[in-house]
Design a protein around this motif. Sequence first.
Motif, PDB file in Angstrom:
ATOM      1  N   SER A   1       0.817  -1.211   0.000  1.00  0.00           N
ATOM      2  CA  SER A   1       0.000   0.000   0.000  1.00  0.00           C
ATOM      3  C   SER A   1       0.848   1.258   0.000  1.00  0.00           C
ATOM      4  O   SER A   1       2.073   1.202   0.073  1.00  0.00           O
ATOM      5  CB  SER A   1      -0.919   0.006   1.229  1.00  0.00           C
ATOM      6  OG  SER A   1      -1.837  -1.051   1.144  1.00  0.00           O
ATOM      7  N   ILE A   2       0.166   2.381  -0.032  1.00  0.00           N
ATOM      8  CA  ILE A   2       0.802   3.694   0.023  1.00  0.00           C
ATOM      9  C   ILE A   2       0.937   4.081   1.493  1.00  0.00           C
ATOM     10  O   ILE A   2      -0.023   3.983   2.257  1.00  0.00           O
ATOM     11  CB  ILE A   2      -0.048   4.733  -0.727  1.00  0.00           C
ATOM     12  CG1 ILE A   2      -0.279   4.283  -2.177  1.00  0.00           C
ATOM     13  CG2 ILE A   2       0.606   6.109  -0.681  1.00  0.00           C
ATOM     14  CD1 ILE A   2      -1.367   5.046  -2.882  1.00  0.00           C
TER      15      ILE A   2
ATOM     16  N   TYR B   1       3.176  -4.046  -9.856  1.00  0.00           N
ATOM     17  CA  TYR B   1       3.044  -2.609  -9.639  1.00  0.00           C
ATOM     18  C   TYR B   1       2.191  -1.993 -10.746  1.00  0.00           C
ATOM     19  O   TYR B   1       2.002  -2.585 -11.812  1.00  0.00           O
ATOM     20  CB  TYR B   1       4.416  -1.935  -9.589  1.00  0.00           C
ATOM     21  CG  TYR B   1       5.166  -2.254  -8.315  1.00  0.00           C
ATOM     22  CD1 TYR B   1       4.876  -1.574  -7.138  1.00  0.00           C
ATOM     23  CD2 TYR B   1       6.146  -3.235  -8.294  1.00  0.00           C
ATOM     24  CE1 TYR B   1       5.546  -1.877  -5.968  1.00  0.00           C
ATOM     25  CE2 TYR B   1       6.821  -3.534  -7.123  1.00  0.00           C
ATOM     26  CZ  TYR B   1       6.517  -2.853  -5.963  1.00  0.00           C
ATOM     27  OH  TYR B   1       7.174  -3.154  -4.801  1.00  0.00           O
ATOM     28  N   LEU B   2       1.677  -0.797 -10.505  1.00  0.00           N
ATOM     29  CA  LEU B   2       0.805  -0.132 -11.470  1.00  0.00           C
ATOM     30  C   LEU B   2       1.606   0.714 -12.451  1.00  0.00           C
ATOM     31  O   LEU B   2       2.692   1.191 -12.140  1.00  0.00           O
ATOM     32  CB  LEU B   2      -0.206   0.743 -10.729  1.00  0.00           C
ATOM     33  CG  LEU B   2      -1.143  -0.011  -9.790  1.00  0.00           C
ATOM     34  CD1 LEU B   2      -2.048   0.960  -9.052  1.00  0.00           C
ATOM     35  CD2 LEU B   2      -1.964  -1.029 -10.545  1.00  0.00           C
TER      36      LEU B   2
ATOM     37  N   LEU C   1       1.601   4.543  -8.047  1.00  0.00           N
ATOM     38  CA  LEU C   1       2.723   3.737  -8.537  1.00  0.00           C
ATOM     39  C   LEU C   1       3.390   2.937  -7.418  1.00  0.00           C
ATOM     40  O   LEU C   1       4.166   2.022  -7.674  1.00  0.00           O
ATOM     41  CB  LEU C   1       3.746   4.636  -9.239  1.00  0.00           C
ATOM     42  CG  LEU C   1       3.220   5.379 -10.470  1.00  0.00           C
ATOM     43  CD1 LEU C   1       4.309   6.251 -11.072  1.00  0.00           C
ATOM     44  CD2 LEU C   1       2.651   4.418 -11.504  1.00  0.00           C
ATOM     45  N   HIS C   2       3.070   3.238  -6.168  1.00  0.00           N
ATOM     46  CA  HIS C   2       3.609   2.486  -5.030  1.00  0.00           C
ATOM     47  C   HIS C   2       2.750   1.274  -4.678  1.00  0.00           C
ATOM     48  O   HIS C   2       3.156   0.450  -3.857  1.00  0.00           O
ATOM     49  CB  HIS C   2       3.732   3.397  -3.803  1.00  0.00           C
ATOM     50  CG  HIS C   2       4.754   4.460  -3.979  1.00  0.00           C
ATOM     51  ND1 HIS C   2       6.102   4.233  -3.821  1.00  0.00           N
ATOM     52  CD2 HIS C   2       4.636   5.768  -4.328  1.00  0.00           C
ATOM     53  CE1 HIS C   2       6.765   5.350  -4.048  1.00  0.00           C
ATOM     54  NE2 HIS C   2       5.901   6.294  -4.361  1.00  0.00           N
ATOM     55  N   LEU C   3       1.556   1.173  -5.252  1.00  0.00           N
ATOM     56  CA  LEU C   3       0.676   0.028  -4.974  1.00  0.00           C
ATOM     57  C   LEU C   3       1.159  -1.195  -5.733  1.00  0.00           C
ATOM     58  O   LEU C   3       1.666  -1.089  -6.856  1.00  0.00           O
ATOM     59  CB  LEU C   3      -0.760   0.340  -5.385  1.00  0.00           C
ATOM     60  CG  LEU C   3      -1.466   1.432  -4.597  1.00  0.00           C
ATOM     61  CD1 LEU C   3      -2.786   1.772  -5.256  1.00  0.00           C
ATOM     62  CD2 LEU C   3      -1.674   0.998  -3.157  1.00  0.00           C
TER      63      LEU C   3
ATOM     64  N   ILE D   1      -8.223   3.407  -8.920  1.00  0.00           N
ATOM     65  CA  ILE D   1      -7.679   3.809  -7.624  1.00  0.00           C
ATOM     66  C   ILE D   1      -8.314   5.137  -7.228  1.00  0.00           C
ATOM     67  O   ILE D   1      -8.259   6.108  -7.979  1.00  0.00           O
ATOM     68  CB  ILE D   1      -6.142   3.978  -7.681  1.00  0.00           C
ATOM     69  CG1 ILE D   1      -5.477   2.762  -8.316  1.00  0.00           C
ATOM     70  CG2 ILE D   1      -5.576   4.309  -6.312  1.00  0.00           C
ATOM     71  CD1 ILE D   1      -5.721   1.454  -7.612  1.00  0.00           C
ATOM     72  N   ARG D   2      -8.897   5.149  -6.029  1.00  0.00           N
ATOM     73  CA  ARG D   2      -9.504   6.371  -5.496  1.00  0.00           C
ATOM     74  C   ARG D   2      -8.803   6.719  -4.194  1.00  0.00           C
ATOM     75  O   ARG D   2      -8.753   5.900  -3.283  1.00  0.00           O
ATOM     76  CB  ARG D   2     -10.989   6.150  -5.217  1.00  0.00           C
ATOM     77  CG  ARG D   2     -11.696   7.358  -4.627  1.00  0.00           C
ATOM     78  CD  ARG D   2     -13.124   6.992  -4.228  1.00  0.00           C
ATOM     79  NE  ARG D   2     -13.864   8.147  -3.786  1.00  0.00           N
ATOM     80  CZ  ARG D   2     -13.865   8.614  -2.542  1.00  0.00           C
ATOM     81  NH1 ARG D   2     -13.148   8.028  -1.613  1.00  0.00           N
ATOM     82  NH2 ARG D   2     -14.573   9.667  -2.224  1.00  0.00           N
ATOM     83  N   LEU D   3      -8.212   7.910  -4.149  1.00  0.00           N
ATOM     84  CA  LEU D   3      -7.556   8.364  -2.924  1.00  0.00           C
ATOM     85  C   LEU D   3      -8.199   9.653  -2.428  1.00  0.00           C
ATOM     86  O   LEU D   3      -8.459  10.560  -3.211  1.00  0.00           O
ATOM     87  CB  LEU D   3      -6.055   8.617  -3.169  1.00  0.00           C
ATOM     88  CG  LEU D   3      -5.213   7.396  -3.509  1.00  0.00           C
ATOM     89  CD1 LEU D   3      -3.760   7.815  -3.727  1.00  0.00           C
ATOM     90  CD2 LEU D   3      -5.299   6.359  -2.416  1.00  0.00           C
TER      91      LEU D   3
END
Length: 121
Positions: free
Chosen positions: A40-41, A74-75, A99-101, A114-116
Amino acid sequence: MLLFALALIAQDAVPAAPPVAAAGQPYRPPVIVQPQPIESITPEQMAYYFPSRALDRDVEGVGVVACTVRIDGYLDDCRPVFEDPTGIGFAAATARAALHLRYEDRYVGTVQTIRLRWVLQ
């Protein structure tokens, strides 16, 4: 060798024919659940990527991107889908942070949304 591995993964991703319901039972489609990343981030990464325009204006927001899962999980190729408020940079920040996921191998080649939510602390 790499191309052969990608072809095998693509074959596994082909959906099977829908199951037939048992006699007297209604057909219930499978529930599709958003896969959870295996990496995860971190909060530190979120703070690093927080849009400077949002910090300057004391604004929180949401960014949504669509990314492809690479062979290593990775994405990559993240494309903005939505941001609120617009023009502050939340979608771009989400694309960089995403990009860290990292996802399991079975998701290689899929597109993940991806929703942040970006919150000031």
